[in-house]
Write a protein that holds these residues in place. Structure first.
Motif, PDB file in Angstrom:
ATOM      1  N   ALA A  54     -10.142  17.727  39.443  1.00 58.66           N
ATOM      2  CA  ALA A  54      -9.503  17.749  40.765  1.00 58.66           C
ATOM      3  C   ALA A  54      -8.059  18.245  40.654  1.00 58.66           C
ATOM      4  CB  ALA A  54      -9.540  16.356  41.385  1.00 58.66           C
ATOM      5  N   ALA A  55      -7.325  17.775  39.636  1.00 58.88           N
ATOM      6  CA  ALA A  55      -5.934  18.189  39.479  1.00 58.88           C
ATOM      7  C   ALA A  55      -5.834  19.681  39.169  1.00 58.88           C
ATOM      8  CB  ALA A  55      -5.270  17.367  38.372  1.00 58.88           C
ATOM      9  N   LEU A  56      -6.700  20.175  38.289  1.00 60.03           N
ATOM     10  CA  LEU A  56      -6.662  21.595  37.955  1.00 60.03           C
ATOM     11  C   LEU A  56      -7.026  22.454  39.165  1.00 60.03           C
ATOM     12  CD1 LEU A  56      -8.251  21.619  34.374  1.00 60.03           C
ATOM     13  CD2 LEU A  56      -5.844  21.939  34.997  1.00 60.03           C
ATOM     14  N   LEU A  57      -8.029  22.014  39.929  1.00 59.45           N
ATOM     15  CA  LEU A  57      -8.400  22.754  41.129  1.00 59.45           C
ATOM     16  C   LEU A  57      -7.243  22.773  42.127  1.00 59.45           C
ATOM     17  CD1 LEU A  57     -10.472  24.257  42.835  1.00 59.45           C
ATOM     18  CD2 LEU A  57     -11.376  22.036  43.576  1.00 59.45           C
ATOM     19  N   GLY A  58      -6.590  21.614  42.293  1.00 58.29           N
ATOM     20  CA  GLY A  58      -5.449  21.563  43.196  1.00 58.29           C
ATOM     21  C   GLY A  58      -4.303  22.450  42.747  1.00 58.29           C
ATOM     22  N   LEU A  59      -4.008  22.451  41.453  1.00 58.59           N
ATOM     23  CA  LEU A  59      -2.936  23.307  40.931  1.00 58.59           C
ATOM     24  C   LEU A  59      -3.287  24.780  41.084  1.00 58.59           C
ATOM     25  CD1 LEU A  59      -2.065  21.256  37.720  1.00 58.59           C
ATOM     26  CD2 LEU A  59      -0.582  21.602  39.706  1.00 58.59           C
ATOM     27  N   LEU A  60      -4.558  25.117  40.875  1.00 57.40           N
ATOM     28  CA  LEU A  60      -4.985  26.504  41.061  1.00 57.40           C
ATOM     29  C   LEU A  60      -4.802  26.931  42.513  1.00 57.40           C
ATOM     30  CD1 LEU A  60      -6.318  29.084  39.977  1.00 57.40           C
ATOM     31  CD2 LEU A  60      -8.544  28.036  40.488  1.00 57.40           C
ATOM     32  N   CYS A  61      -5.200  26.063  43.441  1.00 58.83           N
ATOM     33  CA  CYS A  61      -5.017  26.380  44.863  1.00 58.83           C
ATOM     34  C   CYS A  61      -3.532  26.523  45.197  1.00 58.83           C
ATOM     35  CB  CYS A  61      -5.646  25.293  45.729  1.00 58.83           C
ATOM     36  SG  CYS A  61      -7.454  25.257  45.683  1.00 58.83           S
ATOM     37  N   ALA A  62      -2.721  25.617  44.648  1.00 56.91           N
ATOM     38  CA  ALA A  62      -1.282  25.694  44.915  1.00 56.91           C
ATOM     39  C   ALA A  62      -0.699  26.997  44.380  1.00 56.91           C
ATOM     40  CB  ALA A  62      -0.575  24.496  44.285  1.00 56.91           C
ATOM     41  N   ARG A  63      -1.206  27.443  43.248  1.00 51.67           N
ATOM     42  CA  ARG A  63      -0.706  28.694  42.666  1.00 51.67           C
ATOM     43  C   ARG A  63      -1.066  29.892  43.541  1.00 51.67           C
ATOM     44  NH1 ARG A  63       1.199  30.248  37.752  1.00 51.67           N
ATOM     45  NH2 ARG A  63       0.790  32.386  37.093  1.00 51.67           N
ATOM     46  N   ILE A 104      -6.916  13.444  49.869  1.00 48.97           N
ATOM     47  CA  ILE A 104      -6.157  14.035  50.981  1.00 48.97           C
ATOM     48  C   ILE A 104      -5.422  15.274  50.487  1.00 48.97           C
ATOM     49  CG2 ILE A 104      -4.349  13.645  52.686  1.00 48.97           C
ATOM     50  CD1 ILE A 104      -4.941  10.609  52.366  1.00 48.97           C
ATOM     51  N   GLY A 105      -4.704  15.129  49.364  1.00 49.88           N
ATOM     52  CA  GLY A 105      -3.982  16.258  48.808  1.00 49.88           C
ATOM     53  C   GLY A 105      -4.902  17.376  48.380  1.00 49.88           C
ATOM     54  N   LEU A 106      -6.037  17.022  47.781  1.00 51.62           N
ATOM     55  CA  LEU A 106      -6.983  18.042  47.335  1.00 51.62           C
ATOM     56  C   LEU A 106      -7.534  18.830  48.509  1.00 51.62           C
ATOM     57  CD1 LEU A 106      -8.584  19.320  45.028  1.00 51.62           C
ATOM     58  CD2 LEU A 106     -10.303  17.514  45.307  1.00 51.62           C
ATOM     59  N   ALA A 107      -7.918  18.141  49.580  1.00 49.72           N
ATOM     60  CA  ALA A 107      -8.463  18.822  50.757  1.00 49.72           C
ATOM     61  C   ALA A 107      -7.426  19.742  51.390  1.00 49.72           C
ATOM     62  CB  ALA A 107      -8.957  17.793  51.775  1.00 49.72           C
ATOM     63  N   LEU A 108      -6.179  19.287  51.473  1.00 49.60           N
ATOM     64  CA  LEU A 108      -5.129  20.129  52.047  1.00 49.60           C
ATOM     65  C   LEU A 108      -4.938  21.403  51.237  1.00 49.60           C
ATOM     66  CD1 LEU A 108      -2.472  17.405  52.953  1.00 49.60           C
ATOM     67  CD2 LEU A 108      -3.715  18.848  54.579  1.00 49.60           C
ATOM     68  N   LEU A 109      -4.903  21.275  49.925  1.00 48.85           N
ATOM     69  CA  LEU A 109      -4.689  22.443  49.071  1.00 48.85           C
ATOM     70  C   LEU A 109      -5.854  23.423  49.167  1.00 48.85           C
ATOM     71  CD1 LEU A 109      -3.161  20.621  45.991  1.00 48.85           C
ATOM     72  CD2 LEU A 109      -1.995  22.313  47.421  1.00 48.85           C
ATOM     73  N   ILE A 110      -7.094  22.910  49.163  1.00 49.87           N
ATOM     74  CA  ILE A 110      -8.252  23.797  49.260  1.00 49.87           C
ATOM     75  C   ILE A 110      -8.281  24.486  50.624  1.00 49.87           C
ATOM     76  CG2 ILE A 110     -10.769  23.898  49.298  1.00 49.87           C
ATOM     77  CD1 ILE A 110     -10.808  21.623  47.275  1.00 49.87           C
ATOM     78  N   GLY A 111      -8.024  23.719  51.688  1.00 48.83           N
ATOM     79  CA  GLY A 111      -8.056  24.299  53.033  1.00 48.83           C
ATOM     80  C   GLY A 111      -7.028  25.396  53.215  1.00 48.83           C
ATOM     81  N   VAL A 112      -5.809  25.151  52.757  1.00 51.18           N
ATOM     82  CA  VAL A 112      -4.758  26.157  52.916  1.00 51.18           C
ATOM     83  C   VAL A 112      -5.021  27.349  52.005  1.00 51.18           C
ATOM     84  CG1 VAL A 112      -2.281  26.581  52.764  1.00 51.18           C
ATOM     85  CG2 VAL A 112      -3.116  24.397  53.608  1.00 51.18           C
ATOM     86  N   ALA A 113      -5.563  27.103  50.807  1.00 48.39           N
ATOM     87  CA  ALA A 113      -5.893  28.222  49.915  1.00 48.39           C
ATOM     88  C   ALA A 113      -6.964  29.116  50.527  1.00 48.39           C
ATOM     89  CB  ALA A 113      -6.348  27.691  48.559  1.00 48.39           C
ATOM     90  N   LEU A 114      -7.981  28.505  51.139  1.00 41.65           N
ATOM     91  CA  LEU A 114      -9.022  29.306  51.799  1.00 41.65           C
ATOM     92  C   LEU A 114      -8.425  30.127  52.937  1.00 41.65           C
ATOM     93  CD1 LEU A 114     -11.973  26.727  51.944  1.00 41.65           C
ATOM     94  CD2 LEU A 114     -11.867  28.813  50.578  1.00 41.65           C
ATOM     95  N   ASP A 115      -7.536  29.521  53.679  1.00 41.65           N
ATOM     96  CA  ASP A 115      -6.886  30.253  54.769  1.00 41.65           C
ATOM     97  C   ASP A 115      -6.061  31.415  54.233  1.00 41.65           C
ATOM     98  OD1 ASP A 115      -5.840  30.784  57.395  1.00 41.65           O
ATOM     99  OD2 ASP A 115      -4.015  29.764  56.774  1.00 41.65           O
ATOM    100  N   ARG A 116      -5.304  31.175  53.166  1.00 39.71           N
ATOM    101  CA  ARG A 116      -4.473  32.231  52.597  1.00 39.71           C
ATOM    102  C   ARG A 116      -5.332  33.367  52.034  1.00 39.71           C
ATOM    103  NH1 ARG A 116       0.623  32.684  50.579  1.00 39.71           N
ATOM    104  NH2 ARG A 116       1.101  31.541  52.491  1.00 39.71           N
TER     105      ARG A 116
END
Length: 473
Positions: A201-210, A294-306
């Motif tokens: 989960a942390a790696l996926l979140g960091l990847l999305c943040a990147r 919550i944080g994971l969903a936000l990062l994935i959602g915004v990454a998909l949008d971007r």
């Protein structure tokens, strides 16, 4: 517990489970309104995840735009861990929902300052902590967000006061629950499964943040006019989802909190804090910090949008993004989601244990629970144990205001076991640590010396064994 009277619940909390007291009282109220059995027991968790999904969508919309918010809100209930606790009649989904809306209130208070908003934030977070006191680690994630966002000192001071109020309100429960700390002695160092889930989960979140870079600034709502001299931070409100009237607004009208900062703090910090406490006192269980989703969903959602916006000119790339997202959603529901909806996905199956005992037992047989806490497997289906004699039980859980009941002295247990001709033992699987309590030793030794094992059956994490006098199997 929820079917006991309020007085009985209160007395029981003096012996055990004080940390779950508010949830027991809440469910007592639910059953008083509608005694719908397991449906009523689980319905609050289902509704909690639904409201948390809406809260995640609003947070995402406020910090990154409408489409990002909708995507984040749709991703949240697809996360397997969220699906699991949406099904269970426990407090963790409720805690996660309260933290979600507490986070939304934090953003509202930061943007549109006022004592009422900060008071609402403190009330939501305190309620979450009273439902499960380890929710307090989320305050550190909120604090990190506030400090890292470079907010004005009055905002930081207001958050500090709110967090202090939550801490003070939690102190009486925390102090009393220390007296019941033996109830979490079963928690050890994080196992491979928990560690793997968090790392992924942390790696996926960091990847999305990147992939995000920096999230685009959110423009101020249209009620600002050129004559309005308020601080831009005072005008930001994540609850205001109206489209901006003037896209030429100056850069200083951006949201005071960046989504990436908030989401990564929620995703990583609470879990890391509990893991770091492990050498002093192991307390990390992933459901205790369910709000990381919550944080994971936000990062994935915004990454998909971007990604969708960046590939907007290429139909092939846009189609690939849609197919990948749809495939991931289907995988979360089938087979992962389908498996989570089977009894095999849980450590214990009380229904299956009750059926196995009923099939193995004969009227008049004795029954032993080894250790005594395994008696909880009978409480949901008491009819399966009618006609059997609980040889060790002196007072029932309700009569003794306890979770598992109270048992006779070791000598009395030994005498009652020896007076029985046939016994069904409900105990842990082979290889599990044996309790050295005198009562448990008396059960094991009496069965070993006075009976022979006729047969055994494993049901999830329980073992059902029939004992009889030598030569009587």
């Amino acid at each position: 517990m929820a079917h006991r009277s309020v007085t009985r619940i209160w007395h029981t909390l003096g012996h055990a489970d004080a940390v779950h007291g508010l949830h027991y009282l809440l469910m007592h109220g639910v059953f008083a309104l509608w005694d719908g059995g397991e449906t009523a027991l689980r319905l609050p968790s289902v509704l909690a995840v639904a409201t948390a999904s809406a809260g995640v969508a609003l947070i995402g919309r406020g910090l990154a735009g409408p489409r990002a918010g909708v995507l984040a809100g749709l991703v949240f209930p697809l996360i397997p861990t969220v699906q699991r606790y949406a099904q269970e009649g426990r407090s963790y989904a409720l805690v996660c929902a309260l933290i979600t809306w507490g986070t939304w209130l934090l953003l509202t208070a930061v943007g549109r300052r006022g004592r009422l908003r900060w008071g609402a934030y403190a009330a939501f977070m305190l309620t979450a902590c009273l439902l499960h006191e380890l929710a307090v680690v989320t305050l550190f994630a909120h604090g990190a967000t506030v400090f890292r966002s470079g907010l004005p000192h009055p905002v930081i001071r207001a958050w500090g006061i709110a967090a202090g109020c939550v801490t003070v309100g939690l102190l009486p429960l925390a102090a009393f629950s220390v007296t019941q700390s033996e109830q979490v002695d079963w928690i050890g160092f994080p196992d491979l499964g928990q560690t793997t889930r968090f790392v992924v989960a942390a790696l996926l979140g960091l990847l999305c943040a990147r992939t995000l870079g920096r999230t685009p600034p959110r423009r101020t709502p249209p009620d600002r006019t050129p004559a309005d001299t308020r601080d831009p931070a005072d005008s930001y409100d994540p609850a205001d989802t109206r489209a901006p009237a003037d896209t030429r607004a100056p850069a200083d009208t951006r949201a005071p909190v960046e989504l990436r900062t908030l989401a990564l703090s929620l995703l990583i910090l609470p879990t890391v804090l509990l893991v770091l406490l492990t050498p002093l006192r192991p307390l990390y269980v992933d459901r205790y910090v369910l709000s990381y989703t919550i944080g994971l969903a936000l990062l994935i959602g915004v990454a998909l949008d971007r990604i969708q916006r960046d590939t907007g000119r290429s139909r092939a790339l846009r189609g690939a993004v849609y197919l990948t997202a749809a495939g991931a959603a289907l995988a979360a529901l089938f087979p992962v989601g389908a498996y989570l909806r089977t009894p095999q996905s849980r450590q214990n199956d009380a229904d299956a244990v009750a059926r196995a005992v009923r099939e193995a037992a004969r009227p008049g047989d004795g029954v032993l629970f080894m250790p005594a806490r395994r008696r909880v497997w009978t409480l949901a289906r008491p009819e399966a144990f009618r006609g059997l004699s609980d040889l060790a039980l002196e007072r029932s859980p309700v009569a003794s205001d306890t979770l598992h009941g109270t048992e006779f002295t070791p000598g009395r247990i030994r005498a009652r076991v020896l007076a029985a001709h046939r016994i069904v033992a409900v105990h842990d699987l082979a290889g599990q640590p044996l309790e050295e309590d005198e009562r448990e030793v008396a059960k094991r030794e009496t069965l070993r010396t006075g009976f022979e094992e006729c047969g055994s059956r494993t049901v999830t994490q329980a073992r059902i064994t029939v004992y009889a006098r030598p030569g009587s199997c």
